[in-house]
Design an enzyme around this catalytic site. Structure first.
Site, PDB file in Angstrom:
ATOM      1  N   LYS A 121      -1.388   1.253 -10.321  1.00  0.00           N
ATOM      2  CA  LYS A 121      -0.207   2.120 -10.295  1.00  0.00           C
ATOM      3  C   LYS A 121      -0.657   3.504 -10.724  1.00  0.00           C
ATOM      4  O   LYS A 121      -1.590   3.651 -11.507  1.00  0.00           O
ATOM      5  CB  LYS A 121       0.857   1.598 -11.267  1.00  0.00           C
ATOM      6  CG  LYS A 121       2.226   2.176 -11.049  1.00  0.00           C
ATOM      7  CD  LYS A 121       2.866   1.621  -9.796  1.00  0.00           C
ATOM      8  CE  LYS A 121       4.313   1.318  -9.965  1.00  0.00           C
ATOM      9  NZ  LYS A 121       4.758   0.255  -9.078  1.00  0.00           N
TER      10      LYS A 121
HETATM   11  N1  GLU Z   1       5.944   0.606  -5.621  1.00  0.00           N
HETATM   12  C1  GLU Z   1       6.256  -0.677  -5.056  1.00  0.00           C
HETATM   13  C2  GLU Z   1       6.249  -1.756  -6.114  1.00  0.00           C
HETATM   14  O1  GLU Z   1       6.409  -1.497  -7.277  1.00  0.00           O
HETATM   15  C3  GLU Z   1       5.394  -1.023  -3.855  1.00  0.00           C
HETATM   16  C4  GLU Z   1       3.923  -0.997  -4.032  1.00  0.00           C
HETATM   17  C5  GLU Z   1       3.144  -1.112  -2.734  1.00  0.00           C
HETATM   18  O2  GLU Z   1       3.743  -1.250  -1.683  1.00  0.00           O
HETATM   19  O3  GLU Z   1       1.926  -1.038  -2.815  1.00  0.00           O
HETATM   20  O4  GLU Z   1       6.177  -2.915  -5.810  1.00  0.00           O
END
Ligand code: GLU
Length: 431
Positions: A121
């Protein structure tokens, strides 16, 4: 409406005290789950920490000619099952620790869905509402340049999260591609379909929340038709979940955005309420018999409560006042450790984020496959395959829930952690 019975400093069975950061919640959840899985303690110890955290300085020229300097992060937690995967967040409260905690959750989310990805993240500590579109573009392109060496279609694949959207991903993909000297759509997911994005990616996290809500409601011998639902947040997750559940016959009685919520015991016409993507923060402008605050919404007497906005909204302060029969986590980390304990004690099932909103990363995986193969899927195919993946993960988690007599969160963690631990075990330690 709120009758506060406990203070925010209440302690949980694991010794957690609020306020609690994402990384603290994530670590406590890992430690708790590790007790339920036959796993080498050395592997658990490794999983408590990210593999790498990249911190970069992102200077941009504002429209008025002044220079502003922001801090950006990319926390890469674990890649034993495949390239790092996870969103990028633009929010004033983004910190290194928050990215680490959210990155850990991505590892479990990808594992519970059995996707060939690890977890990461990132984000920038910035309030995107204070930037013009040109400023956001400069910020994104410069950030892409600063993290270029540590991302890539086989290394780490960012995606949208809070404060970022398909447009942001298009800039990122373009900046990366220009530097690489070749168009590389697989470096990010959540792009507009015209440049290699997947149909249905935008609505996918909300769709999975709706699917999981339908399954859990049926598990408890009810029918989604007629189920009353309150949803906090009307962005990509909340609005899409609300509309789908509404379509399936549920009565969506309350929705909210950052300004507050609207409530109609007979059910809101969710299709008529503009989502954040079409008209930001427009919920309160929609005609409804009553308004509620975001705090009140969480305490409404409904069948299902879906917190789908920010993290840490169910806390020691309000968990005793939750009147819903079931909680489905649409946001990442909406429940603190103390609140989770209180809800368990009160026999209120909480279906965790790592399963419920995993439709986002699952369709990201479909997008990545489409990019590699240079072949787009139809929306129907995306919906069908997402339904199948959600069913498979749900069945696995439900079987574990039944066999082990644990909470839904524990069941999802047992599935995820076992897969990650087995992969570590089988690959071994290098050198
Ligand atoms: N930000 C989204 C999550 O928290 C998607 C992450 C992604 O698609 O890589 O799941």
């Amino acid at each position: 409406m709120s009758s506060q019975t406990s203070g925010p400093t209440e302690e949980s069975s694991t010794g957690a005290v609020e306020p609690e950061s994402a990384v603290e919640t994530a670590r406590r959840q890992l430690e708790h789950a590790a007790e339920l899985v036959d796993i080498d303690p050395n592997i658990v110890e490794r999983l408590r920490y990210p593999k790498k955290v990249h911190e970069v300085t992102v200077p941009i020229e504002r429209d008025d000619g002044t220079v502003e300097v922001y801090t950006g992060y990319r926390a890469q937690h674990d890649s034993v099952r495949g390239p790092y995967k996870g969103g990028l967040r633009y929010h004033p409260e983004v910190t290194r620790d928050e990215c680490v905690g959210l990155g850990m959750w991505m590892t479990w989310k990808c594992a519970v869905m059995d996707l060939p990805f690890g977890g990461a993240k990132g984000g920038i500590a910035v309030n995107p509402k204070e930037l013009s579109s040109d400023e956001k573009e400069r910020l994104t392109r410069r950030f892409a340049q600063e993290i270029r060496d540590v991302i890539g279609p086989t290394v780490d694949i960012p995606a949208p999260d809070m404060g970022t959207d398909p447009k942001t991903m298009a800039w990122l993909m373009d900046a990366y591609s220009m530097q690489q000297g070749e168009t590389t759509p697989g470096v990010v997911t959540g792009k507009p379909p015209v440049i290699g994005g997947s149909e249905g990616r935008d609505g996918a996290p909300g769709r999975s929340v709706a699917i999981v809500t339908r399954e859990v409601v049926e598990y408890y011998d009810r029918d989604v038709a007629g189920t009353s639902v309150a949803i906090q947040g009307y962005g990509s997750v909340g609005a899409n979940a609300a509309r789908l559940l509404d379509e399936w016959g549920a009565t969506v009685v309350a929705v909210s955005d950052v300004n507050g919520g609207i409530y109609d015991p007979d059910g809101l016409d969710t299709a008529a309420i503009p989502s954040h993507a079409t008209e930001p923060e427009a919920v309160m402008e929609h005609e409804a018999p009553q308004t509620v605050s975001n705090e009140e919404l969480l305490e409404l007497d409904v069948d299902v409560l879906i917190p789908a906005a920010v993290g840490n909204v169910l806390t020691a302060e309000n968990a005793r006042d939750v009147s819903a029969d079931i909680v489905v986590e649409g946001a990442n980390g909406p429940t603190t450790t103390v609140a989770d304990d209180i809800l368990t004690e009160r026999d209120i099932p909480v279906v965790p984020d790592i399963l419920a909103n995993a439709g986002g990363v699952t369709v990201s995986y479909f997008e990545w496959l489409q990019d590699i193969n240079r072949r787009a899927w139809s929306l129907e195919r995306v919906h069908e395959e997402l339904e199948a993946e959600m069913q498979a993960a749900w069945t696995e988690v439900r079987n574990t829930f039944d066999d082990r007599d644990v909470t839904w969160r524990d069941a999802a963690y047992i599935v995820a952690l076992s897969r990650v631990a087995e992969a570590h075990d089988s690959r071994g330690l290098w050198p």
